[in-house]
Design a protein around this motif. Structure first.
Motif, PDB file in Angstrom:
ATOM      1  N   MET A 143      50.145  52.554  35.019  1.00  0.00           N
ATOM      2  CA  MET A 143      51.291  53.210  35.643  1.00  0.00           C
ATOM      3  C   MET A 143      51.978  54.045  34.573  1.00  0.00           C
TER       4      MET A 143
ATOM      5  N   GLU B  82      54.351  56.080  38.421  1.00  0.00           N
ATOM      6  CA  GLU B  82      53.225  56.667  39.160  1.00  0.00           C
ATOM      7  C   GLU B  82      51.951  55.878  38.841  1.00  0.00           C
TER       8      GLU B  82
ATOM      9  N   HIS C 195      48.023  54.925  38.678  1.00  0.00           N
ATOM     10  CA  HIS C 195      46.718  55.580  38.534  1.00  0.00           C
ATOM     11  C   HIS C 195      45.662  54.492  38.651  1.00  0.00           C
TER      12      HIS C 195
ATOM     13  N   LYS D  89      49.736  65.541  31.568  1.00  0.00           N
ATOM     14  CA  LYS D  89      51.106  65.195  31.157  1.00  0.00           C
ATOM     15  C   LYS D  89      51.531  66.027  29.952  1.00  0.00           C
TER      16      LYS D  89
END
Length: 195
Positions: free
Chosen positions: A157, A161, A163, A178
């Motif tokens: 995370m 968010e 993954h 990112k």
């Protein structure tokens, strides 16, 4: 009065003065307003403790000792009680973290599916170990015992968010995206290599 006793009294007075300065920590008006809105959802102020910590962290990036004492004073609950809440919940950060906090799941499912290789990949790519912050202040890597997505292991995370079904290639892609996003915003220096 003996000089030893006098020195002890002065030391105690200085500690008390330092303690007074510490307790002058305060919450911003925005933080107070958000905490006040939370009161409507709970029976008493003590129950708002976790939400208050989350609010402070949202505004400050993490919860310092000074911030913890300010919340304690504002809610009129003991610092020790609030500290126990802060240290129990892994998503309350009691030390500075990067702007992107990576929580890498280390559960049995993730371990079987290769999280150790993913951790090595992340550490090499970002040049950090768990608990550290990248030189540019962008990433912090933290290990977590479980993220609750065992059927989609391995998972991580980043700032809330999730993954899932990660591979070294998808980890590379996620981190590169990112980095690119932060560089585009100008909130990231050159930082680690993305090759």
């Amino acid at each position: 009065m003996s000089s030893t006793f006098e020195a002890e009294v002065i030391a105690v007075m200085e500690q008390n003065k330092a303690g007074e300065d510490i307790h002058k920590a305060s919450l911003s008006d925005a933080e107070k307003a958000e905490i006040e809105r939370e009161f409507a959802h709970y029976e008493d102020k003590a129950s708002v403790g976790l939400e208050a910590l989350r609010i402070v962290q949202k505004h400050r990036g993490w919860v310092s000792d000074e911030s913890l004492r300010a919340v304690s004073a504002y809610l009129d609950i003991p610092v020790a009680q609030l500290e126990s809440v802060a240290t129990y919940f892994q998503l309350i950060f009691r030390q500075p973290v990067g702007r992107e906090v990576i929580l890498l799941c280390k559960s049995a499912s993730c371990w079987i599916m290769g999280c150790a290789h993913l951790q090595k990949k992340i550490q090499e790519k970002l040049r950090i170990k768990p608990g550290e912050i990248t030189a540019d202040g962008l990433f912090t890597l933290l290990e977590t015992p479980c993220l609750g997505d065992c059927d989609k292991a391995p998972v991580m995370m980043i700032n809330g968010e999730m993954h899932r079904h990660l591979t070294e290639a998808t980890v590379d892609e996620i981190l590169d995206n990112k980095i690119k996003t932060h560089r585009a915003k100008g909130s990231c220096h050159a930082g680690p290599d993305t090759d």
